[in-house]
Write an enzyme that holds these catalytic residues in place. Sequence first.
Site, mmCIF file in Angstrom:
data_model
loop_
_atom_site.group_PDB
_atom_site.id
_atom_site.type_symbol
_atom_site.label_atom_id
_atom_site.label_comp_id
_atom_site.label_asym_id
_atom_site.label_seq_id
_atom_site.Cartn_x
_atom_site.Cartn_y
_atom_site.Cartn_z
ATOM 1 N N GLU A 414 0.950 -1.225 -0.023
ATOM 2 C CA GLU A 414 0.039 0.014 0.044
ATOM 3 C C GLU A 414 0.867 1.308 -0.004
ATOM 4 O O GLU A 414 0.761 2.032 0.891
ATOM 5 C CB GLU A 414 -0.937 0.172 1.191
ATOM 6 C CG GLU A 414 -1.892 -0.969 1.006
ATOM 7 C CD GLU A 414 -2.904 -0.621 0.327
ATOM 8 O OE1 GLU A 414 -3.088 0.372 -0.329
ATOM 9 O OE2 GLU A 414 -4.037 -1.530 0.280
ATOM 10 N N GLU A 484 -3.988 -10.522 -0.475
ATOM 11 C CA GLU A 484 -4.830 -10.524 0.778
ATOM 12 C C GLU A 484 -6.152 -10.812 0.494
ATOM 13 O O GLU A 484 -6.691 -10.312 -0.777
ATOM 14 C CB GLU A 484 -4.723 -8.904 1.168
ATOM 15 C CG GLU A 484 -3.168 -8.682 2.073
ATOM 16 C CD GLU A 484 -3.482 -7.192 2.448
ATOM 17 O OE1 GLU A 484 -4.561 -6.683 2.747
ATOM 18 O OE2 GLU A 484 -2.470 -6.677 2.637
HETATM 19 C C1 IPT Z 1 -5.096 -3.862 3.495
HETATM 20 C C2 IPT Z 1 -3.752 -3.612 4.210
HETATM 21 O O1 IPT Z 1 -3.097 -4.227 3.051
HETATM 22 C C3 IPT Z 1 -3.320 -4.439 5.299
HETATM 23 O O2 IPT Z 1 -2.337 -3.955 5.966
HETATM 24 C C4 IPT Z 1 -4.561 -4.207 6.147
HETATM 25 O O3 IPT Z 1 -4.860 -3.057 6.768
HETATM 26 C C5 IPT Z 1 -5.865 -4.727 5.656
HETATM 27 O O4 IPT Z 1 -6.205 -4.053 4.375
HETATM 28 C C6 IPT Z 1 -7.034 -4.610 6.360
HETATM 29 O O5 IPT Z 1 -7.102 -5.080 7.504
HETATM 30 S S1 IPT Z 1 -5.259 -2.333 2.842
HETATM 31 C C7 IPT Z 1 -7.439 -2.154 2.572
HETATM 32 C C8 IPT Z 1 -7.607 -0.821 2.333
HETATM 33 C C9 IPT Z 1 -7.477 -2.764 1.160
#
Ligand code: IPT
Length: 952
Positions: A414, A484
Amino acid sequence: MSFRTTAVDYVEDVSPGSGALPPRAWYAASDAKALSLNGSWRLRVSATIDAEDDSFAEEGYDAGDWAEVQVPGHWVLQGHGSPIYTNHLYPFPVDPPHVPTENPTGDHLRVFDLPEAWPADGGAVVRFDGVESCARVWLNGTDIGEFKGSRLPHEFAVGHLLKPKGNVLAVRVHQWSAGSYLEDQDQWWLPGIFRDVTLLHRPAGSVLDFFVHAGYDHVTGEGTLRVDSDVDGRVTVPALDIDVATGESVTVAVEPWNAETPRLYDGELVTEGERVPLRIGFRTIVLEDGLLKVNGKAILFKGVNRHEWHPEKGRALDLETMREDVLLMKRHNLNAVRTSHYPPHPAFLDLCDEYGLWVIDECDLETHGFTEQDWRDNPVDDDRWTPALLDRAARMVERDKNHPSIVFWSLGNEAGTGRGLTAMAEWIHGRDSSRLVHYEGDWNCRDTDVYSRMYANHAEVEQIGKELDGGTHKRRELPFIQCEYAHAMGNGPGGLADYQELFEKHDRLQGGFIWEWIDHGITHPELGYAYGGDFGEELHDGNFVCDGLIFPDRTPSPGLVEYKKVIEPVRIEGDGADGTVRVTNKYDFADLSALAFEWSYQVEGETVESGSLSVPALKPGETADVKLPEPPADHRGAETQWTVRALLAQDTSWGPAGHVVAWGQFPVAARPLPSVAPTEGPVRGEGQITLGPAAFDARTGALRSVGGVPVEGMRLDVWRATTDNDDGAEWQTDTRYGVLWRALGLHRMQHRLDAVELSDDALTVRTRVSPAAREVGLATVYRWTSDGDRLKLTVSVAPEGDWTVPLPRLGIRFGLAEADAVRWFGGGPGEAYPDSRLASTVGRWQSTVDGLQTPYVRPQENGARADVRWAEIGGLRIEGDPEFWFTARRWTTEQLDAATHLTDLTPGETVWVNLDHGQHGLGSQSCGPGPLPQYHLKAEPAQFSFVFSTAR
Ligand code: IPT
């Protein structure tokens, strides 16, 4: 006029620092002497960087009245100041590279003697494995440098400064620095010397940097080893009869390394002055035919994002905690880990090599807070910061390059897009062509070797799998992963099985990494576990920091148990009628020889016979149909099923013999549904109506008791304490039902009594259940019948008005005065929800009421057991037609809904039981998509029955 002295300018300097040695490969121990400087240090915390001068670094300084702090550790978790949690917002004004005047500064002091045996010759370095966020270091009064890059190692040459006794190591640590702009990961801000500090003797002719190249040719079965070393020497691998000079290649037949069979060869790098142990794993990673292949095979990541976390120690993890993470991952069938969002303690990577996990090693880089200003001034797109970015890339790659487990180098997380990222990718590609580069923010894949996304919904993932997603030419040639997905915040994630089906169906989809491994709750005396806001932070993101598959104490949550089932490496399907079981090997590399198979046969959920099943040692992708034995003697009229399980045949490094790896269940004879012939009729008496074993209030028709067991407040219930995934994230564009439900008033339904009717064979109570101010409602009829012994309730629900939302749940709830032990036949042992129910195993289970609760750090709906045929609690036996969802707790849903921490839940006298005909799915909307439509609990006409009797 300036009041600042130049001595503190480094804090806001975008450069990575000065004085440190070039980065190099990390190794735990060699034959060179080392002295751990972990332990108790003196600490003085000041509110600003210049409140105190640096005279504390001088020899003879008396720090006797300073506090003590444990290193590794964070001072804010040891009674000095407080942690701060923000997701992506910088907790200070965004004006790079400037940081606030209020900049907690921890002066650390450690006095040490050299051990007797410390050699007089040679040099020495002091190594810091992790300090957040910026440090200046002095040894014996001499300033040896300063550095940033919190989760990266820094070494300083100190040989010339050491003396046998009374060395003074002084470290000034600033919480905020220019480096903080590059470290905006979603986690607690925790300053301190949080990883090891070590003094390393460097004998003359000792090892500097070295790079182990160990490829594998899957066609010939040979491995090629070459160890490049800055200092010449020899490389030996006894098991392979290898003894070659550094820089020289040797090719021999080897067993390859992969995450399933992580064969490591012990070796040694010997230079004139040092012997360094090597653990060599032979494998070759390539991009071929649009796929990521290791040793010639496309692999499927069954991964998780791991932050380093311990509820008391924060990111200062000891080896045993790291090992616990790895063992838990292996035991739950995971095969991959992304080190979100920084390189972990290096020992963790040793464990990944040893036990077998594919690794995405991610650089310590995130600038997410710049999204608030449309990424203006983003450091990754500003040349002034590029040296810092390249320094971080180099410190990661050089430190970790000798780990066979690492498949990808990830540029960070990010951080938007920019030239600095491109520079990092170019440097990494040039330095290490044997691995691929990952970064999620690069949707065009300009700099990367994989198309990576986060939280893409099922439909989009399917499009990508079918290669219908378009994109740049380069992207179309690349495999896809979700770095993720499936946000494990609170109860959830739902929809895992649906993702896995897609991953397995389309070659291009090479799997994903759940967000995330562990809840970052902090042990707290009054709150149980604290989360964002619990330390009075000015800005915070609440319990968004508790979104893991394991609880802060590392107990697996139902989400992990579900994931284990969804990704199991053996598929076991069966046909109860013809008595065969179909076994498929879903490993990428391993055959099934490490597993033993076992069958068992259940009657009414109880195992009546079991035995071992001989299954061939199938190769990856192979399937075999195996005949089950003759079913045990006839159990006419009873529900029967087979259960087949795959177990570890022997103890392995990560699990004991008998550990269940995979399982399947398949029905033989279907369940006979409970039937109650309505032979009795309701009788109106003094203030009450009796029907068979039951008594009702004569005016309201409310059930009062069954067989003498008092029953309180039985009525329709549609509300659940909304989950984090129901509520969704405020920036979610998808429909957030948790919010809509509350707006509609589903948490405050009123029950209007329309009629209490007595007929020859039934008591019928007609009601309308609806919220104030709304026209929607549920016409609800309770129809009671009895055969004299048992009592049957049939609930009919007809929605009225324009329902535009699904229901949270649909069923009845009631209170029991005395209840503790619970027995049931149905899904268990853990909770399940419509889109997270694969792990629910049909059988006979028992628990206490407390044992049914799942301790989500922020309390919310939990604990439902699926497919319950019957349950016994508080003297009642309840049978369902059809099967139902069973929940019982010692507080009401309203209390659960109001609680913010587990310690808010205080048990009352009454046990509240919910018997649900339906539950809404869980989904993943606290960050990703909501439940798929097929898991919505639509508001539509429904009818369901329960039969009550007194428990035997
Ligand atoms: C995404 C992040 O990469 C991760 O660090 C964490 O914050 C997660 O979301 C949520 O728990 S970023 C999100 C805006 C898609």
